[in-house]
Design a protein around this motif. Sequence first.
Motif, PDB file in Angstrom:
ATOM      1  N   GLU A   1     -62.740  31.477  13.615  1.00  0.00           N
ATOM      2  CA  GLU A   1     -62.978  30.275  14.410  1.00  0.00           C
ATOM      3  C   GLU A   1     -62.609  28.993  13.661  1.00  0.00           C
ATOM      4  N   SER A   2     -62.303  29.108  12.379  1.00  0.00           N
ATOM      5  CA  SER A   2     -61.926  27.936  11.596  1.00  0.00           C
ATOM      6  C   SER A   2     -60.687  27.258  12.173  1.00  0.00           C
ATOM      7  N   ASP A   3     -60.715  25.946  12.259  1.00  0.00           N
ATOM      8  CA  ASP A   3     -59.566  25.196  12.775  1.00  0.00           C
ATOM      9  C   ASP A   3     -58.359  25.291  11.855  1.00  0.00           C
ATOM     10  N   ASP A   4     -58.572  25.747  10.635  1.00  0.00           N
ATOM     11  CA  ASP A   4     -57.495  25.767   9.645  1.00  0.00           C
ATOM     12  C   ASP A   4     -56.878  27.143   9.427  1.00  0.00           C
ATOM     13  N   ILE A   5     -57.387  28.169  10.106  1.00  0.00           N
ATOM     14  CA  ILE A   5     -56.964  29.531   9.772  1.00  0.00           C
ATOM     15  C   ILE A   5     -55.477  29.761  10.067  1.00  0.00           C
ATOM     16  N   TYR A   6     -55.000  29.288  11.200  1.00  0.00           N
ATOM     17  CA  TYR A   6     -53.582  29.501  11.504  1.00  0.00           C
ATOM     18  C   TYR A   6     -52.691  28.739  10.530  1.00  0.00           C
ATOM     19  N   ALA A   7     -53.049  27.492  10.237  1.00  0.00           N
ATOM     20  CA  ALA A   7     -52.249  26.687   9.309  1.00  0.00           C
ATOM     21  C   ALA A   7     -52.203  27.340   7.933  1.00  0.00           C
ATOM     22  N   GLU A   8     -53.317  27.933   7.516  1.00  0.00           N
ATOM     23  CA  GLU A   8     -53.366  28.586   6.205  1.00  0.00           C
ATOM     24  C   GLU A   8     -52.398  29.767   6.135  1.00  0.00           C
ATOM     25  N   VAL A   9     -52.394  30.589   7.186  1.00  0.00           N
ATOM     26  CA  VAL A   9     -51.498  31.747   7.193  1.00  0.00           C
ATOM     27  C   VAL A   9     -50.051  31.301   7.391  1.00  0.00           C
ATOM     28  N   LYS A  10     -49.850  30.278   8.207  1.00  0.00           N
ATOM     29  CA  LYS A  10     -48.504  29.753   8.450  1.00  0.00           C
ATOM     30  C   LYS A  10     -47.883  29.219   7.163  1.00  0.00           C
ATOM     31  N   ASP A  11     -48.680  28.608   6.310  1.00  0.00           N
ATOM     32  CA  ASP A  11     -48.178  28.128   5.020  1.00  0.00           C
ATOM     33  C   ASP A  11     -47.693  29.290   4.154  1.00  0.00           C
ATOM     34  N   LEU A  12     -48.351  30.427   4.273  1.00  0.00           N
ATOM     35  CA  LEU A  12     -47.974  31.593   3.486  1.00  0.00           C
ATOM     36  C   LEU A  12     -46.725  32.274   4.034  1.00  0.00           C
ATOM     37  N   PHE A  13     -46.586  32.272   5.377  1.00  0.00           N
ATOM     38  CA  PHE A  13     -45.470  32.955   6.036  1.00  0.00           C
ATOM     39  C   PHE A  13     -44.889  32.024   7.098  1.00  0.00           C
ATOM     40  N   PRO A  14     -44.079  31.032   6.687  1.00  0.00           N
ATOM     41  CA  PRO A  14     -43.590  30.013   7.625  1.00  0.00           C
ATOM     42  C   PRO A  14     -42.790  30.570   8.797  1.00  0.00           C
ATOM     43  N   ASP A  15     -42.071  31.670   8.582  1.00  0.00           N
ATOM     44  CA  ASP A  15     -41.272  32.246   9.667  1.00  0.00           C
ATOM     45  C   ASP A  15     -41.896  33.539  10.204  1.00  0.00           C
ATOM     46  N   GLY A  16     -43.209  33.719   9.969  1.00  0.00           N
ATOM     47  CA  GLY A  16     -43.881  34.942  10.378  1.00  0.00           C
ATOM     48  C   GLY A  16     -44.282  34.966  11.844  1.00  0.00           C
ATOM     49  N   HIS A  17     -44.364  36.151  12.394  1.00  0.00           N
ATOM     50  CA  HIS A  17     -44.962  36.387  13.717  1.00  0.00           C
ATOM     51  C   HIS A  17     -46.428  36.732  13.461  1.00  0.00           C
TER      52      HIS A  17
END
Length: 376
Positions: A37-53
Amino acid sequence: MKIIQGIKKTKESFVFKDSAQLKEPLVLVFGNRYMLESDDIYAEVKDLFPDGHIVFGTASGEIIDDKVLNDSVVLTAIEFEKSTIMVKRSNVKDHDNNEINLGESLMTEFPKENLRHLFLISEGSTVNGSALINGIEKVKDKNVKLSGGLCGDDDRFERTLASYNENPKEGEIVAIGFYGETLEITSANFGGWTAFGPERIVTKSKGNVLFELDGKPALDLYKTYLGEKAKELPKSALLYPLSVKSTEESEPLVRTILNIDHEDNAMILAGDVPEGARVQLMMSSVDDIVHGAYRAAEYAMRGRKKNPDLALLISCIGRKLVMDQRTEEEIEEVKSVIGEQAFISGFYSYGEMAPFNNQNECKLHNQTMTLTLFSE
């Protein structure tokens, strides 16, 4: 196939055992609902895998390797070297809560050529999983297999979340299509539960809502069997699911009670309970559940040409409650069958999706261990 895995604990960053540069990976993120539910969870994973699905799903326990974790997030990133994936999503609200229409619509978004398998991560607290599967099965080719699971929320039954390339939210169904001639994907499931007590007839139901058994309020009968444990509903119902047999010839399906409607004296189950079906209570032991996981792994491995590189495990929250401190034993049994070479990820769910052994058509199950095995 290149795979890396990481674990995130509360108020900590992801920790990875290995590192590698992956190109457009499929990133599966399963975790505790409060953490997702964290507002930052997607951004955190996106930073790790910028072109990830990036696909999220809440869990009633997280599976990674041979471990079962709680209050964590597990991440598995997969780069397919010879194959491709396509991810689509929809929300039950976009289809007026009609899961059959949603399933049909979602399936038609996938090009048919070289589609080998569809894997679903679905909202688990409000979706009728049987109807969702029926909608997909109506339009998909028979040679395309289907598996997956309904998201969990520990034993709270409050809300479940899923998403694709955004923060997790309610009502989401995410479908991952796997394409390529070099892919070998197999799936199977098995329970380990035993029916007991009198067999009763479903005399009134609507979809996944059960009103009457033998002409009497189903909830009253169920409370009678539970005794003092009835005060803990719906959690206590996980220990005593229902065996539902639609016809004399059909395989019995296990149904978990997800919620209670006290006003209508009804029980809301994870999947359909058709009128005229025969119903019995079920129970299990730790040893039976462990053996069931072993059987599921044997079925999934049967006839495979290659050992799996990746295993996605979805097991039911009810199994976890029965096993308690011995929960990891069922994961260890699976690993002993599929081999040390396979990366393992998954979660404990409110429902599992897979065909019966030696059948093509997918069904919604409860209280089973379900495996989907991948290799290129």
